[in-house]
Design a protein around this motif. Structure first.
Motif: not given
Ligand SMILES: [Zn+2]
Ligand SMILES: [Zn+2]
Length: 668
Positions: A164-165, A168-169, A171-172, A198
């Motif tokens: 998950t981490k 998220n990183s 996707q940023a 996404k």
């Protein structure tokens, strides 16, 4: 009013990049047009206007096609050509596909066709002749449809906190290069599926590059499991519909090997390069380019992110991360059982240790995989009368002997019947065979374990890869012996023993990336086992058990080894601390090649060292006698334009072949 346009064509007859044609219509840059060339027609791209051209005999554009390339793609073609020194017309040739028919890309079938349940499929999955598809479309059994969308969310607890981490990183990150690093079994694919999902939902196009055609099949199945939709596959039988879709800008995903890089997407949102360290991204025939590097240029020109994926990134990538040019997101292995890795010193092909482990594994009804990067039966054929090695007729390379009584050249791939008589001394029955290939291992294992199913896998048997993988998955194979093709990702839950037959193979040859490749291969092969709930054992055999790389792999601590390898490269100013261009000149006549290269004067270019000319390591290759120059320069300069100027001045006769290899990966 008559307009004059500069057109890029897939052929070039002069040193010019563009040819001028006229039209009564105003045409936008990037448009595809059809123009007359001598007595034929060719498809080209409008690159700009050329109103200054006052030549009388200009010919007219015959057709303006309905699709065009956007500015970013045009810009990328120009930049790629400047970097790789591949002429723009050759790049266009790789971009164009035959447009003879206009097959639809995606189809919906109403009833079962060729074992496919009713649903939506890319056309190639129907595995049917186009005439038949067309007939069924007329009957209404098959209808044309768009690339489906998929908005199946993943359950929250599907991902580990670590994954998950990572999601998220990444996707940023909205542009630039990021490495997604993680050992086999760490869930890299699931992570990048989430990221591409996404971007796909934002209505964008996504390109996934994979190193091997055999990998596309498995990845496509995984993709379908996740999204319940099949992606496009860049495949010989269906390039044209995928190409049309890419130019249309409609959302969707395509998976392909290195040539998929040249698809002219007009709405690209993300590129993923799976197994980024793989050497197959480098095209070694025809125009030479590294698909990974050109993909990075592509992402730059579009200002989109590109994800490199690997368990064992190339040293180029490692250095780029250390220099902060690329970002890095790392995953931990999520497998519950730690691998039991043993380094065994031996001069035999099968140590007692390995034999014992094979026996025990088979008794537990689990599977074994043995890795040896040597194809065929014997790697060395020797005449006992004249003491010569049997060489390939077209190359100065020793031949490999195959069990079916054929010989094989690993450079030019020629297969020939094993001669009865030595071509050097005409002796009969004087052959002696040395060196072990995987076929010989199979024979010997069949004697030791006669009741077990033992199979082979190598690039010689690509046509049975899928079948062998299925059999392995279904436990119909007990021992699988193979070459580097085994390193490619595949999951066999019952595989618990991996044996590296000769861990130090290639450790002493001259290629600068040899140890790096050993590291990548062994790490990948060892990752094949113990991926499910059963603990795995890896046995690495070597005559030299003190080898720093093998030690590092056995202790699962490769960071120190990487540092060491990088400092060796730095001390010798080798890539990734410098860059190289290799220029190879060859002809059918050894004397002619030598005379030509000896007459070439080397220029002085600041920051650039030109070494050579010297005969290539494999002097005769495919009947060409070759010499080469090796150009080395520092990373912060781009001397390509000056190098090109120098090469343009060679004025080589027609029967002399010139190869320009920017960032070469092979040095034979
Ligand atoms: Zn002989
Ligand atoms: Zn050969």
């Amino acid at each position: 009013m008559t307009y004059k346009y500069s057109i890029l064509l897939p052929e070039s007859w002069t040193k010019d990049n563009f040819y001028t044609y006229t039209s009564e219509q105003s045409i936008e840059n990037g448009s595809f047009v059809v123009v007359p060339v001598k007595t034929k027609k060719a498809t080209g791209i409008v690159m700009g206007t050329d109103s200054e051209n006052n030549f009388d005999g200009l010919r007219e554009i015959t057709e303006i096609l309905s699709y065009k390339l956007n500015e970013q793609v045009i810009n990328w073609i120009i930049v790629s050509s400047k970097y790789t020194l591949i002429p723009m017309n050759q790049i266009l040739k790789m971009i164009l596909v035959s447009n003879k028919n206009t097959k639809p890309g995606y189809l919906e079938i109403q009833s079962e066709v060729n074992d496919l349940k009713p649903g939506k499929y890319p056309i190639e999955m129907l595995k049917m002749h186009w005439n038949k598809v067309r007939a069924m479309m007329k009957e209404g059994v098959i209808t044309e449809t768009e690339f489906p969308s998929s908005d199946i969310p993943m359950e929250q607890d599907f991902f580990s906190p670590d994954q998950t981490k990572a999601i998220n990183s990444i996707q940023a990150i909205t542009s630039g290069t990021v490495l997604l690093k993680g050992s086999t079994g760490s869930g890299k694919t699931n992570v990048y599926f989430e990221i591409l999902h996404k971007i796909w939902q934002q209505g964008k196009q996504i390109l996934i590059l994979v190193p091997e055609i055999s990998l596309t099949y498995q990845l496509i199945e995984r993709f379908h499991e996740r999204f319940k939709v099949y992606p496009y596959r860049w495949h010989n039988s269906c390039k044209q519909p995928v190409w049309n879709w890419a130019v249309s800008g409609k959302p969707g995903v395509v998976i392909g090997v290195r040539s998929a890089l040249w698809i002219p997407f007009s709405n690209l949102g993300l590129i993923i390069v799976d197994e980024e360290h793989s050497t197959t991204y480098k095209q070694e025939n025809g125009p030479r380019y590294n698909a990974k590097d050109i993909a990075i240029l592509r992402a730059k020109s579009e200002n989109i992110p590109i994800i490199l994926v690997s368990a064992t990134p190339s040293l180029e990538t490692v250095k780029n991360i250390r220099d902060k040019n690329y970002k890095c997101v790392e995953l931990e292995r999520t497998i519950p059982n730690k691998l039991n890795i043993k380094l065994v010193k031996t001069n035999k092909w099968m140590s007692d240790d390995l034999k014992k482990h094979i026996q025990e594994t088979l008794e537990r009804k689990e599977q074994v995989m043995l890795f040896l990067n040597r194809k065929g039966f014997s790697t060395h054929i020797h005449c006992t009368t004249c003491n010569n090695r049997l060489l390939c007729k077209s190359c100065t390379a020793g031949l490999i002997f195959y069990k079916n009584n054929y010989t094989h050249c690993s450079y030019c791939s020629q297969k020939q019947l094993m001669p009865k008589v030595c071509p050097e001394c005409q002796s009969e029955d004087s052959w002696k065979f040395y060196g072990m290939g995987i076929e010989k291992i199979q024979d010997q294992l069949c004697e030791i374990f006669p009741d077990h199913k033992i199979s082979l896998l190598s690039s010689d048997t690509t046509e049975i890869i899928d079948e062998t993988m299925h059999k392995m998955q279904n436990n119909e194979i007990d021992i699988l012996i193979g070459t580097q093709i085994l390193a490619q990702g595949c999951h066999f839950p019952n595989l618990t023993l991996v044996g590296i037959v000769q861990g130090d193979i290639g450790a002493h040859s001259g290629d600068i990336r040899n140890t790096e490749r050993m590291y990548q291969l062994i790490s990948q092969v060892k990752g094949r086992c113990g991926r499910a709930d059963k603990p795995g054992t890896v046995i690495i055999q070597s005559a030299d058990d003190k080898h720093p790389l093998l030690q590092a792999i056995a202790q699962e601590n490769t960071k120190e080894w990487l540092d060491q390898e990088l400092s060796i490269r730095q001390n010798h100013n080798l890539p990734p601390f410098s860059r190289m261009i290799r220029i190879i000149i060859g002809s059918k006549s050894a004397a002619l090649t030598e005379k030509i290269v000896m007459n070439i004067k080397k220029p002085t270019i600041l920051g650039v060292e030109i070494m050579g000319p010297a005969p290539t390591q494999l002097h005769k290759y495919n009947n060409d006698y070759r010499w080469s120059f090796l150009i080395q320069y520092s990373k912060n300069i781009f001397p390509q334009a000056k190098i090109k100027q120098w090469i343009d001045g060679f004025r080589l006769p027609k029967n002399v072949r010139l190869t320009i290899d920017v960032d070469p990966q092979s040095f034979f």
